[in-house]
Design a protein around this motif. Structure first.
Motif, mmCIF file in Angstrom:
data_model
loop_
_atom_site.group_PDB
_atom_site.id
_atom_site.type_symbol
_atom_site.label_atom_id
_atom_site.label_comp_id
_atom_site.label_asym_id
_atom_site.label_seq_id
_atom_site.Cartn_x
_atom_site.Cartn_y
_atom_site.Cartn_z
ATOM 1 N N ILE A 61 12.965 81.026 44.856
ATOM 2 C CA ILE A 61 12.658 80.181 43.693
ATOM 3 C C ILE A 61 13.905 79.867 42.864
ATOM 4 O O ILE A 61 13.865 78.985 42.021
ATOM 5 N N TRP A 131 18.646 79.477 38.391
ATOM 6 C CA TRP A 131 17.347 79.160 37.805
ATOM 7 C C TRP A 131 17.437 77.901 36.942
ATOM 8 O O TRP A 131 16.510 77.081 36.914
ATOM 9 N N SER A 134 17.442 74.791 39.153
ATOM 10 C CA SER A 134 16.313 74.648 40.080
ATOM 11 C C SER A 134 15.565 73.350 39.803
ATOM 12 O O SER A 134 15.386 72.954 38.642
ATOM 13 N N GLU A 136 12.303 70.946 39.685
ATOM 14 C CA GLU A 136 10.872 71.113 39.441
ATOM 15 C C GLU A 136 10.035 70.719 40.652
ATOM 16 O O GLU A 136 8.987 71.324 40.916
ATOM 17 N N GLU A 137 10.500 69.742 41.426
ATOM 18 C CA GLU A 137 9.721 69.319 42.604
ATOM 19 C C GLU A 137 9.698 70.357 43.715
ATOM 20 O O GLU A 137 8.823 70.323 44.583
ATOM 21 N N ASN A 139 9.135 73.479 43.187
ATOM 22 C CA ASN A 139 8.102 74.438 42.819
ATOM 23 C C ASN A 139 7.196 73.810 41.765
ATOM 24 O O ASN A 139 7.223 74.183 40.589
ATOM 25 N N PRO A 140 6.390 72.828 42.159
ATOM 26 C CA PRO A 140 5.575 72.084 41.184
ATOM 27 C C PRO A 140 4.555 72.939 40.455
ATOM 28 O O PRO A 140 4.196 72.645 39.311
ATOM 29 N N ASN A 142 5.069 75.935 39.568
ATOM 30 C CA ASN A 142 5.818 76.902 38.745
ATOM 31 C C ASN A 142 5.482 78.348 39.108
ATOM 32 O O ASN A 142 5.379 79.224 38.238
ATOM 33 N N GLU A 143 5.318 78.580 40.410
ATOM 34 C CA GLU A 143 4.994 79.928 40.877
ATOM 35 C C GLU A 143 6.199 80.859 40.687
ATOM 36 O O GLU A 143 7.335 80.483 40.933
ATOM 37 N N ALA A 145 7.602 81.943 38.088
ATOM 38 C CA ALA A 145 8.518 81.646 36.987
ATOM 39 C C ALA A 145 8.698 82.848 36.066
ATOM 40 O O ALA A 145 9.820 83.152 35.642
ATOM 41 N N ASP A 146 7.604 83.534 35.761
ATOM 42 C CA ASP A 146 7.697 84.708 34.892
ATOM 43 C C ASP A 146 8.522 85.809 35.546
ATOM 44 O O ASP A 146 9.310 86.495 34.883
ATOM 45 N N ARG A 149 12.223 84.864 35.346
ATOM 46 C CA ARG A 149 12.773 85.095 34.003
ATOM 47 C C ARG A 149 12.936 86.590 33.725
ATOM 48 O O ARG A 149 13.914 87.010 33.098
#
Length: 203
Positions: A61, A131, A134, A136-137, A139-140, A142-143, A145-146, A149
């Motif tokens: 990711i 990150w 990265s 957006e397309e 990982n549309p 947003n898997e 993401a937490d 971070r």
């Protein structure tokens, strides 16, 4: 001399005291480093790889850069093992009888802590940069993401925890060096008198 300590521990042979051990600053900070490595490893290993519906293979990711995920997983694993080894050394440290061996252990702690501080600083910069760029397309949904971070945040925190660990080790080294110097310069008056009596007197 009963209170003599060499490099942060008393004379060898005493029983292990868990309360004293866990109240030591270096133990608390090392456990933090250990926990941070577990969090980073878990976040990237479990949620750092995703796949798109039209792709079979999973990708990292962090900007689809496999090196970023591999770096985080490898460093998290190595850091976990390193912390475990030094925790075991901290437990065994009071049983080390040789002052030189204690000195080597503390110097190793200084060097390893400084290296890990640098490693996690580079890791934080690398992960944060990947990150940020990265797409957006990729990982549309947003898997992960937490998790990404969290890995970045704990990489940042690891820099400071290892820096503190390094400073604590330097403090132990200085404290130990001063104590050992005092111990080496100290001469028991009874032993000094016995030595003078044993030496032949000049006529």
């Amino acid at each position: 001399m009963d209170g003599f300590q060499a490099y942060g521990a008393g004379k060898a042979g005493g029983a292990f005291d868990p309360v004293t051990f866990f109240r030591q600053p270096q133990t608390a900070v090392r456990i933090l480093c250990w926990l941070f490595s577990i969090v980073i490893l878990g976040c990237v290993a479990n949620e750092g790889y995703v796949n798109r519906p039209d792709e079979v293979e999973e990708f990292c990711i962090f900007n689809r850069n496999q090196s970023a995920c591999s770096y985080a997983v490898a460093m998290g694993t190595l850091c976990f093992l390193c912390c475990s080894a030094f925790l075991a050394l901290d437990v065994y440290f009071p049983q080390i009888t040789g002052v030189k061996d204690r000195k080597k252990a503390v110097m190793a702690d200084i060097g390893v802590s400084a290296v890990w501080c640098l490693v996690w600083f580079l890791g934080f910069c690398f992960l944060a940069n990947q990150w940020q760029v990265s797409k957006e397309e990729d990982n549309p949904l947003n898997e992960g993401a937490d998790a990404a971070r969290a890995a970045i945040i704990f990489s940042f925190l690891s820099v400071f925890s290892w820096a503190i660990q390094s400073l604590l080790a330097i403090y132990r080294f200085k404290l130990g060096a001063d104590s050992v110097t005092f111990d080496q310069e100290y001469v028991d008056p009874n032993q000094q008198e016995a030595l003078q009596e044993a030496l032949p007197t000049e006529e």
